[in-house]
Design a protein around this motif. Structure first.
Motif, short mmCIF file in Angstrom:
data_model
loop_
_atom_site.label_atom_id
_atom_site.label_comp_id
_atom_site.label_asym_id
_atom_site.label_seq_id
_atom_site.Cartn_x
_atom_site.Cartn_y
_atom_site.Cartn_z
N GLU A 39 13.86 41.74 48.09
CA GLU A 39 12.64 42.08 48.85
C GLU A 39 12.03 40.83 49.47
O GLU A 39 11.54 40.87 50.60
CB GLU A 39 11.63 42.76 47.92
N ASP A 40 12.03 39.72 48.73
CA ASP A 40 11.51 38.46 49.29
C ASP A 40 12.35 38.04 50.50
O ASP A 40 11.80 37.60 51.52
CB ASP A 40 11.54 37.36 48.23
N SER A 66 12.35 39.12 58.11
CA SER A 66 11.61 39.93 59.08
C SER A 66 10.63 39.10 59.89
O SER A 66 10.24 39.51 60.99
CB SER A 66 10.88 41.06 58.36
N VAL A 67 10.22 37.93 59.37
CA VAL A 67 9.28 37.09 60.13
C VAL A 67 9.93 36.61 61.42
O VAL A 67 9.27 36.55 62.47
CB VAL A 67 8.81 35.89 59.28
N THR A 88 0.02 29.47 54.96
CA THR A 88 -0.88 30.52 54.48
C THR A 88 -2.27 30.45 55.11
O THR A 88 -3.03 31.41 55.03
CB THR A 88 -1.01 30.44 52.94
N ALA A 95 7.74 34.56 49.55
CA ALA A 95 7.28 35.59 50.47
C ALA A 95 5.81 35.46 50.83
O ALA A 95 5.39 36.00 51.85
CB ALA A 95 7.54 36.97 49.86
N ALA A 96 4.99 34.76 50.04
CA ALA A 96 3.56 34.67 50.35
C ALA A 96 3.33 34.01 51.71
O ALA A 96 2.52 34.48 52.52
CB ALA A 96 2.84 33.89 49.25
N LYS A 149 4.42 36.40 54.51
CA LYS A 149 3.43 37.44 54.76
C LYS A 149 2.23 36.90 55.54
O LYS A 149 1.69 37.58 56.42
CB LYS A 149 2.96 38.04 53.44
N GLU A 179 11.51 40.10 53.45
CA GLU A 179 10.21 39.70 53.99
C GLU A 179 10.34 38.47 54.86
O GLU A 179 9.78 38.38 55.96
CB GLU A 179 9.24 39.42 52.83
N GLU A 180 11.12 37.50 54.39
CA GLU A 180 11.26 36.23 55.11
C GLU A 180 12.08 36.40 56.38
O GLU A 180 11.75 35.83 57.43
CB GLU A 180 11.89 35.19 54.18
N LYS A 191 3.31 36.54 59.19
CA LYS A 191 3.36 37.86 59.81
C LYS A 191 1.96 38.37 60.12
O LYS A 191 1.71 38.93 61.19
CB LYS A 191 4.10 38.84 58.91
N SER A 192 1.04 38.16 59.19
CA SER A 192 -0.34 38.60 59.40
C SER A 192 -0.96 37.88 60.58
O SER A 192 -1.68 38.49 61.39
CB SER A 192 -1.15 38.35 58.13
#
Length: 279
Positions: free
Chosen positions: A199-200, A206-207, A122, A151-152, A155, A203-204, A158-159
């Protein structure tokens, strides 16, 4: 009234300044080639050079060549892809990343490696912002990456890789190793509900699409395992008239054949013969 409060407000402001942590000193990357990043302090701690040479890693020639090719392009300022090294444990993913950096970095003084802990993903966006715009070029390495925290962390990564409105830093190449191709945790919290869990997971997964280069490491077969053992033994001048049999017995006790197991056998053999090794 305002005039009377002015000295009090000044004293409060001064007290708050004393309580505030000092701003971190600008990073100095001249002390070493490898560093560990501590996001809590913002510090970059020098680390010794990685001692294992790239040509000593046997059985992964295709993976080495592809990784070095991409790293050379990055070091030269050419377009290069973020890299995901994935596959079974002990096949040399982390070793290739570090050994290739040492091999390529010798020709590029500005090339540095910064290692980050997988539990501090993070903090990557803030780290990338620190490195952005510097004269050096950075390989940021995260070993054994997965998103156990959900997912945090996905994300945040990805950011960092997308860079927001300013785009990703051109002087940063992100390299991750993982036992799992899609960086998925071993389980999801089903009590959050099926929709939230799905959804989590999306998200994971897609990274992993943000990594332009995937390099796979399949399980090591017996001939390749023995080739690795023989190469290590020859490199470090270790003699054993029954080397293959002893190496296979060692692998049988471990229940696996891999580059790591081969190296552990060589360490045992070197210790028995009173010889030192670089690791």
């Amino acid at each position: 009234m305002d005039h009377a409060l002015s000295p009090l407000l000044i004293r409060i402001a001064e007290a708050l300044e004393r309580l505030a942590p000092p701003a971190p000193a600008p990073a100095d990357f001249s002390a070493a080639r490898l560093f560990r990043h501590d996001p809590e302090t913002g510090g970059f701690h020098p680390a010794p050079d990685y001692p294992l040479s790239l040509d000593s890693l046997v059985g992964v020639e295709r993976q080495k060549a592809r990784f070095v090719e991409n790293l050379e392009r990055f070091a030269q300022g050419l377009p290069a892809n973020h890299v995901l090294l994935w596959g079974v444990r002990g096949t040399g993913k982390s070793s290739i990343a570090k050994a290739a950096f040492m091999a390529v970095g010798g020709g590029y003084e500005a090339l540095k490696l910064v290692e980050v802990d997988r539990d501090q993903v993070t903090a990557l966006p803030a780290l990338f912002d620190i490195l952005r715009g510097r004269d050096e070029r950075f390989v940021v390495l995260c070993d054994d990456l997965s998103f156990e925290e959900g997912a945090a962390a996905a994300k945040a990564l990805k950011s960092a890789l997308e860079g927001g409105v300013s785009g990703p830093p051109a002087n940063v190449l992100f390299v991750a190793t993982s036992n799992r191709r899609h960086l998925m945790p071993r389980g999801h919290q089903e009590d959050r509900g099926l929709i939230a869990t799905a959804e989590d997971a999306e998200e994971e997964v897609s990274v992993s699409d943000r990594f332009g280069l995937w390099i796979g490491f399949p399980p090591m077969d017996q001939p390749t395992y023995l080739e690795a053992v023989r190469a290590y033994a020859a490199r470090y001048e270790l003699s054993d008239p029954d080397l293959d049999r002893h190496a296979l017995q060692w692998a049988q006790l471990r229940g696996a054949r891999s580059g790591r197991v081969a190296w552990q056998f060589i360490r045992d053999l070197a210790g028995a013969q009173g010889k030192t090794l670089p690791l």
